[in-house]
Design an enzyme around this catalytic site. Structure first.
Site, PDB file in Angstrom:
ATOM      1  N   CYS A 223       0.808  -1.215   0.000  1.00  0.00           N
ATOM      2  CA  CYS A 223       0.000   0.000   0.000  1.00  0.00           C
ATOM      3  C   CYS A 223       0.836   1.257   0.000  1.00  0.00           C
ATOM      4  CB  CYS A 223      -0.892   0.056   1.252  1.00  0.00           C
ATOM      5  SG  CYS A 223      -1.945  -1.357   1.487  1.00  0.00           S
TER       6      CYS A 223
ATOM      7  N   GLY B 131       0.593   0.152  -5.123  1.00  0.00           N
ATOM      8  CA  GLY B 131      -0.666  -0.594  -5.116  1.00  0.00           C
ATOM      9  C   GLY B 131      -1.525  -0.180  -6.284  1.00  0.00           C
TER      10      GLY B 131
ATOM     11  N   ASN C 109      -0.319   1.114   5.680  1.00  0.00           N
ATOM     12  CA  ASN C 109       0.684   0.426   4.872  1.00  0.00           C
ATOM     13  C   ASN C 109       1.444  -0.520   5.796  1.00  0.00           C
ATOM     14  OD1 ASN C 109       3.942   1.345   3.657  1.00  0.00           O
ATOM     15  ND2 ASN C 109       2.683  -0.360   3.000  1.00  0.00           N
ATOM     16  N   GLY C 110       1.468  -1.804   5.471  1.00  0.00           N
ATOM     17  CA  GLY C 110       2.185  -2.757   6.310  1.00  0.00           C
ATOM     18  C   GLY C 110       1.358  -3.997   6.568  1.00  0.00           C
TER      19      GLY C 110
ATOM     20  N   TYR D 255      13.726  -2.272  -4.235  1.00  0.00           N
ATOM     21  CA  TYR D 255      12.632  -2.497  -5.181  1.00  0.00           C
ATOM     22  C   TYR D 255      11.465  -1.534  -5.066  1.00  0.00           C
ATOM     23  CZ  TYR D 255       9.148  -5.126  -7.874  1.00  0.00           C
ATOM     24  OH  TYR D 255       8.216  -5.495  -8.796  1.00  0.00           O
TER      25      TYR D 255
END
Length: 499
Positions: free
Chosen positions: A31, A57, A132-133, A272
């Site tokens: 996310c 995302g 996010n996570g 990445y």
């Protein structure tokens, strides 16, 4: 945000070859989050910020605002440009406070109930939250609160946070929010809003990123600095690991309820996930990736004619490898940016050619040449097999594969979509076995210490690792409660309904 499907990242009903990009052969961030306080164009700015975070995302996007009297929410499946490109969507989101979210789901299925920000009416008013996570005890907590009588409407572990905040007996919202944070484990960057506040929090180890920006005097919280750049905002600083920050009309509160903990941010943000033009932890992502290429050239030289990146992920490292080795950098593979992930191949013969929908060989460059292919990671290896084959069919005389990160031997449970360990190529094959599998003339990875040298360290500190690097080492920095529970993790039920 992740669903609770921790047994199998790729559903049993989905064949990894069904998608042109080999589902499960690409690491995917879960996310991106964005929040702004006090700006008259809060929704429009949030939409722009989410557009810059689209790489984090691509399956769903949502924005929630507050206009002084009521909350407004728009949550849609698809890309940000699909959901918020027209002015009508923004008009339906009035208000000077906004939070937004872009999402990728681990199970390959996104439904509207899971699209964030999630919202609930709590004692004291509404609360919307984006995450996010991944919470490594989210399933355990969810079972507990359901046994206590809670009703859950999604399969997202983010919903657990709403229940934990609602259950706290503290008088102030900030205290209730911190109460909830004390219970959860894992990795998180939260951005949320109430009718008075914009709140942000980062996990104590700083695994997931969160930065503070400022636009026209108005504070912004977001996952990456590239979201600030797109709107012309100023990058103020990173939110510290374990920090909770709260903005209201009359003050800014900065709290550190977890004390001082040695941070361990996620190394994959540099390898990445983050956009190359972002700055993460004070380091240019682009510069770090080039240095990884430099280091890779020193550790794994190749007797070749050209350096060819696997686009777009391998480009910065390939530039670094080329500069360090003296080999020319050439675009031997051309990427088609206009093919969506959901392009499904109807037959096996067409599926076998599917990689060409995304990547095409530049025959004029590679024919008759010995090439060094550079990519940033190797997961299942199925895409690499097809790319190596494509290079040979285009006339490459030799194909030497170089990966600008170490072998991925362990899955992630902190918000990165990775296959189970038995589906990771490096966990089931030695180096020679991997080379034979992908069909390259040679194969080499950047070492663990090489990654850390690229980050400016002498090497990895085995006693106190500087980053979260469990995918390479198997050393998970937090408890994995859901994985170690007596009851096997499973996909939770969810009502299937027409949208």
């Amino acid at each position: 945000m992740a669903n609770f499907a921790v047994d199998d990242v790729v559903p049993k009903s989905v064949d990894a070859n069904d998608f042109y990009d080999d589902y499960g052969d690409t690491l995917r961030e879960e996310c991106g989050v964005f929040g702004i306080y006090g700006h008259p164009d809060a929704a429009a700015i949030t939409a722009l910020g989410l557009h810059a975070l689209q790489h984090r995302g691509q399956e769903a996007a949502g924005i929630t605002t507050y206009d002084g009297q009521r909350f407004h929410s728009e949550r849609r499946l698809g890309l940000v440009s699909d959901a918020f490109s027209d002015g009508e969507a923004i008009k339906r989101l009035p208000g000077r406070i906004a939070v937004g979210h872009v999402r990728y789901s681990t199970t390959g299925e996104t439904i509207l109930r899971n699209v964030q920000p999630l919202f609930a009416e709590l004692d004291g008013g509404g609360f919307a939250i984006a995450h996010n996570g991944n919470l490594t005890n989210g399933l355990t907590l969810r079972r507990q609160i359901i046994r206590d009588g809670a009703i859950c409407q999604s399969t997202s572990d983010t919903e657990v946070m709403l229940h934990l905040v609602a259950r706290s007996k503290r008088p102030r919202f900030t205290e209730r929010f911190i109460d909830a944070l004390r219970v959860i484990e894992g990795a998180y960057a939260f951005v949320g809003l109430t009718n008075k506040k914009l709140v942000g929090a980062r996990d104590p180890l700083g695994i997931r990123p969160l930065v503070l920006g400022e636009l026209d005097g108005h504070p912004i919280l977001t996952s990456e600095t590239c979201a600030l750049d797109i709107i012309g905002a100023r990058h103020v600083r990173d939110i510290d690991p374990g920090e909770v920050i709260v903005f209201s009309s009359d003050k800014v509160e900065t709290l550190r309820p977890f004390g001082t903990v040695r941070p361990r941010p996620c190394i994959f943000e540099y390898i990445y996930f983050a956009r190359p033009d972002s700055v993460v932890g004070g380091r240019s992502v682009y510069d770090v990736r080039k240095k990884m290429g430099f280091q890779l050239a020193a550790e794994a030289p190749a007797d070749a004619d050209l350096v060819v990146p696997v686009p777009d992920s391998g480009v910065p490292a390939a530039i670094g490898y080329s500069q360090a080795s003296g080999l020319p950098y050439e675009l031997g593979i051309i990427r088609n940016h206009y093919v969506g992930r959901t392009f499904i191949q109807p037959t096996q013969s067409v599926r076998d050619q599917g990689v060409r929908m995304k990547h095409s060989a530049n025959r004029a460059v590679v024919e008759g040449k010995r090439i060094v292919l550079i990519d940033d990671s190797l997961v299942r290896g199925t895409t690499s097999v097809k790319i190596v084959r494509m290079m040979r069919e285009a006339g490459a005389r030799e194909v030497h594969f170089r990966i600008s990160s170490p072998p991925i031997t362990h899955p992630d449970y902190y918000g990165i979509d990775t296959p189970d360990r038995d589906k990771l190529l490096a966990a089931t094959h030695d180096l020679e076995g991997m080379r034979r599998y992908i069909g390259a003339d040679s194969l080499a990875f950047l070492s663990i210490d090489g990654i850390y040298k690229s980050m400016g360290f002498e090497g990895r500190d085995p006693v106190h690792p500087q980053f979260t690097d469990h995918c390479f080492t198997g050393e998970y920095p937090t408890p994995l409660t859901d994985r170690s529970s007596e009851v096997a993790p499973r996909q939770l039920s969810l009502l299937a309904e027409a949208s």
